[in-house]
Scaffold this motif. Sequence first.
Motif, PDB file in Angstrom:
ATOM      1  N   THR A  50       0.843  -1.047  -0.213  1.00  0.00           N
ATOM      2  CA  THR A  50       0.064  -0.126   0.268  1.00  0.00           C
ATOM      3  C   THR A  50       0.426   1.147  -0.062  1.00  0.00           C
ATOM      4  N   LEU A  51       0.286   2.563  -0.629  1.00  0.00           N
ATOM      5  CA  LEU A  51       1.851   3.327  -0.874  1.00  0.00           C
ATOM      6  C   LEU A  51       0.337   4.623  -0.146  1.00  0.00           C
ATOM      7  N   GLU A  52       0.921   5.693   0.254  1.00  0.00           N
ATOM      8  CA  GLU A  52      -0.412   6.480   1.041  1.00  0.00           C
ATOM      9  C   GLU A  52      -0.187   7.435  -0.170  1.00  0.00           C
ATOM     10  N   THR A  53      -1.375   7.158  -0.785  1.00  0.00           N
ATOM     11  CA  THR A  53      -2.106   8.249  -1.934  1.00  0.00           C
ATOM     12  C   THR A  53      -2.419   9.376  -1.598  1.00  0.00           C
ATOM     13  N   SER A  54      -2.917   8.978  -0.493  1.00  0.00           N
ATOM     14  CA  SER A  54      -3.470  11.012  -0.230  1.00  0.00           C
ATOM     15  C   SER A  54      -2.408  12.113   0.247  1.00  0.00           C
ATOM     16  N   ALA A  55      -1.135  11.622   0.229  1.00  0.00           N
ATOM     17  CA  ALA A  55      -0.031  12.998  -0.150  1.00  0.00           C
ATOM     18  C   ALA A  55      -0.322  13.800  -1.504  1.00  0.00           C
ATOM     19  N   TRP A  56      -0.887  13.028  -2.820  1.00  0.00           N
ATOM     20  CA  TRP A  56      -0.906  13.126  -3.870  1.00  0.00           C
ATOM     21  C   TRP A  56      -1.942  14.399  -4.255  1.00  0.00           C
ATOM     22  N   ARG A  57      -2.735  14.737  -3.565  1.00  0.00           N
ATOM     23  CA  ARG A  57      -3.849  15.527  -4.292  1.00  0.00           C
ATOM     24  C   ARG A  57      -3.576  17.194  -3.491  1.00  0.00           C
ATOM     25  N   THR A  58      -4.205  17.879  -4.127  1.00  0.00           N
ATOM     26  CA  THR A  58      -3.794  18.963  -3.885  1.00  0.00           C
ATOM     27  C   THR A  58      -5.435  19.304  -3.507  1.00  0.00           C
ATOM     28  N   PHE A  59      -6.533  19.021  -3.810  1.00  0.00           N
ATOM     29  CA  PHE A  59      -8.041  19.206  -3.501  1.00  0.00           C
ATOM     30  C   PHE A  59      -8.451  18.121  -2.701  1.00  0.00           C
ATOM     31  N   ARG A  60      -9.230  18.574  -2.451  1.00  0.00           N
ATOM     32  CA  ARG A  60     -10.403  16.991  -1.179  1.00  0.00           C
ATOM     33  C   ARG A  60     -11.542  17.138  -1.940  1.00  0.00           C
ATOM     34  N   PRO A  61     -11.916  16.594  -1.535  1.00  0.00           N
ATOM     35  CA  PRO A  61     -13.847  16.590  -1.986  1.00  0.00           C
ATOM     36  C   PRO A  61     -14.689  16.257  -0.952  1.00  0.00           C
ATOM     37  N   GLN A  62     -15.720  17.106  -0.435  1.00  0.00           N
ATOM     38  CA  GLN A  62     -16.324  16.434   0.747  1.00  0.00           C
ATOM     39  C   GLN A  62     -17.991  16.931   0.475  1.00  0.00           C
ATOM     40  N   ILE A  63     -18.544  16.065   1.006  1.00  0.00           N
ATOM     41  CA  ILE A  63     -20.152  15.691   0.281  1.00  0.00           C
ATOM     42  C   ILE A  63     -20.385  17.085   0.830  1.00  0.00           C
ATOM     43  N   ASP A  64     -21.778  17.397   0.197  1.00  0.00           N
ATOM     44  CA  ASP A  64     -22.957  18.389   0.520  1.00  0.00           C
ATOM     45  C   ASP A  64     -23.906  18.019   1.046  1.00  0.00           C
ATOM     46  N   TYR A  65     -24.126  17.644   2.631  1.00  0.00           N
ATOM     47  CA  TYR A  65     -25.516  16.494   2.767  1.00  0.00           C
ATOM     48  C   TYR A  65     -26.673  16.909   2.792  1.00  0.00           C
ATOM     49  N   SER A  66     -26.863  18.750   2.346  1.00  0.00           N
ATOM     50  CA  SER A  66     -27.334  19.186   2.263  1.00  0.00           C
ATOM     51  C   SER A  66     -28.235  19.264   0.501  1.00  0.00           C
ATOM     52  N   LYS A  67     -27.703  19.038  -0.207  1.00  0.00           N
ATOM     53  CA  LYS A  67     -27.659  18.661  -1.490  1.00  0.00           C
ATOM     54  C   LYS A  67     -27.478  17.241  -1.880  1.00  0.00           C
ATOM     55  N   CYS A  68     -26.857  16.137  -1.225  1.00  0.00           N
ATOM     56  CA  CYS A  68     -26.557  14.558  -1.806  1.00  0.00           C
ATOM     57  C   CYS A  68     -27.859  14.060  -1.599  1.00  0.00           C
ATOM     58  N   VAL A  69     -28.147  13.523  -2.529  1.00  0.00           N
ATOM     59  CA  VAL A  69     -29.621  13.160  -2.781  1.00  0.00           C
ATOM     60  C   VAL A  69     -29.413  10.921  -2.612  1.00  0.00           C
ATOM     61  N   GLY A  70     -27.743  10.777  -2.045  1.00  0.00           N
ATOM     62  CA  GLY A  70     -27.939   9.505  -2.491  1.00  0.00           C
ATOM     63  C   GLY A  70     -28.019   8.497  -3.258  1.00  0.00           C
ATOM     64  N   CYS A  71     -27.557   9.267  -5.295  1.00  0.00           N
ATOM     65  CA  CYS A  71     -27.675   8.151  -6.332  1.00  0.00           C
ATOM     66  C   CYS A  71     -27.078   7.681  -6.137  1.00  0.00           C
ATOM     67  N   GLY A  72     -25.222   7.360  -5.660  1.00  0.00           N
ATOM     68  CA  GLY A  72     -24.478   6.695  -5.525  1.00  0.00           C
ATOM     69  C   GLY A  72     -23.883   6.987  -6.616  1.00  0.00           C
ATOM     70  N   THR A  73     -23.811   7.981  -7.545  1.00  0.00           N
ATOM     71  CA  THR A  73     -22.857   8.275  -9.050  1.00  0.00           C
ATOM     72  C   THR A  73     -21.289   8.070  -8.629  1.00  0.00           C
ATOM     73  N   CYS A  74     -21.046   8.629  -7.784  1.00  0.00           N
ATOM     74  CA  CYS A  74     -19.487   9.171  -6.786  1.00  0.00           C
ATOM     75  C   CYS A  74     -18.773   7.279  -6.747  1.00  0.00           C
ATOM     76  N   LEU A  75     -20.010   6.360  -6.183  1.00  0.00           N
ATOM     77  CA  LEU A  75     -19.842   5.479  -5.526  1.00  0.00           C
ATOM     78  C   LEU A  75     -18.878   4.827  -6.834  1.00  0.00           C
ATOM     79  N   LEU A  76     -19.726   4.491  -7.934  1.00  0.00           N
ATOM     80  CA  LEU A  76     -19.967   4.336  -8.906  1.00  0.00           C
ATOM     81  C   LEU A  76     -18.413   4.075  -9.815  1.00  0.00           C
ATOM     82  N   TYR A  77     -18.027   5.256 -10.014  1.00  0.00           N
ATOM     83  CA  TYR A  77     -16.281   5.746 -10.801  1.00  0.00           C
ATOM     84  C   TYR A  77     -15.333   6.069 -10.042  1.00  0.00           C
ATOM     85  N   CYS A  78     -15.469   6.311  -8.583  1.00  0.00           N
ATOM     86  CA  CYS A  78     -13.894   6.574  -8.196  1.00  0.00           C
ATOM     87  C   CYS A  78     -12.937   5.569  -7.947  1.00  0.00           C
ATOM     88  N   PRO A  79     -12.255   6.088  -9.382  1.00  0.00           N
ATOM     89  CA  PRO A  79     -11.337   4.931  -9.477  1.00  0.00           C
ATOM     90  C   PRO A  79     -10.704   3.983  -7.872  1.00  0.00           C
TER      91      PRO A  79
END
Lengths: 302, 86
Positions: B17-46
């Motif tokens: 395992t490589l600590e790949t979290s050190a690569w990112r410059t931006f991080r995603p954060q879910i805004d739960y007031s807008k999220c409808v839980g469709c799971g599109t992000c879950l399908l496509y997260c590499p």
Amino acid sequence: MNTVDYLASREDLVSPGISACQGCMAELSLRVLLKCLGRKTVLVVPPGCMAGAGVGGWNKSMGVKVPCAMPQLGNSASMLAGIKAAYDLVDPDVHCVAYAGDGGTADIGLQALSAAAERKDNIIYVCNDNEAYMNTGFQKSGTTPHGASTSTTPVGSLGRGKLNFKKDVPMMLAMQNAAYVATLSPSYMADFVAKVQRAAQIKDGLVYLHILNPCPTGWGCQGSRSIALGRAAVRSRYFLLYEYRDYRFEISAPTRAVREPLDVGEFIRGQKRFAHLAEADIDEIRRVVQQRWDKLSRLAAE
Amino acid sequence: MNDNEYRVVWGKSGLYTLETSAWRTFRPQIDYSKCVGCGTCLLYCPLCCIGKADGRIVIDLSYCKGCGICREECPKQAIDWIKEAR
């Protein structure tokens, strides 16, 4: 169960941190493939992006939670055929899977793959097609499309990118009577999962899955755009989704749903490897895309 | 274990395992007031680092490379893009 819940409930069998690039679709495809096939899988990963990213492991550690071996670039199919023959004596339900790049499939490994199809070895051969030798620095491969600039087909005062057209490996395997051939795109995940599940059921010959995996580093686009690019490739009919089984071609739902195809230019724009193309070159690509669609629709209609 | 013995990973030990979290410059954060839980992000997260817990979509940031696919694909624009302070 819908695709989201199915994938959320399955165990991820790849190490959480492998050194694939940001937005790498080959990584996503491998994870989803192993999620669908489960733990009863033996993996063979020839040199290429995924082996380099650490799936084959470094030193004494492994990059996947299933047995994994790294064959030589040219012999993944024949090595897997041997592994399958040995597992048939113990447990015929073990899936023997090769996850090879397009260089290891269309160019160097083609002889071994074609021989495995001839022998009807019951292996699952997956081609991760990112349209060049991305791992070693974007050299052109047999599946690189016409006009793409790579490090061995550079653009300059004389060079205009690759001169030849993309090799159609899934069609080649279908014509060679592989038991099951399918083309997949990670942008259409329900279709992707259904095809992998179908492939896992097939026991009477070679299974060949061809995945078009957009490569942000090699194609020259933002990592966040790779899913959108894969979708544009299907919507413009640049990449056709279909299945071949029992001497019959069937066009898959995402490609069937394309009534008014997107212009191929839409797919090409925004990729650095095609940035030099003039309208005449794009017309040439349009012509080949149309030919392939005509051929497939004729085959599927029969 | 003998060096010649073939091993299969069970659990975290022996897993590369490589600590790949050190690569990112931006991080995603879910805004739960807008999220409808469709799971599109879950399908496509590499990295498959987006999961479901109690019917809610949650992002595990420990290996996230910050590619931005979840943000790009979200049909509700419910993922905020926050610059990492380093």
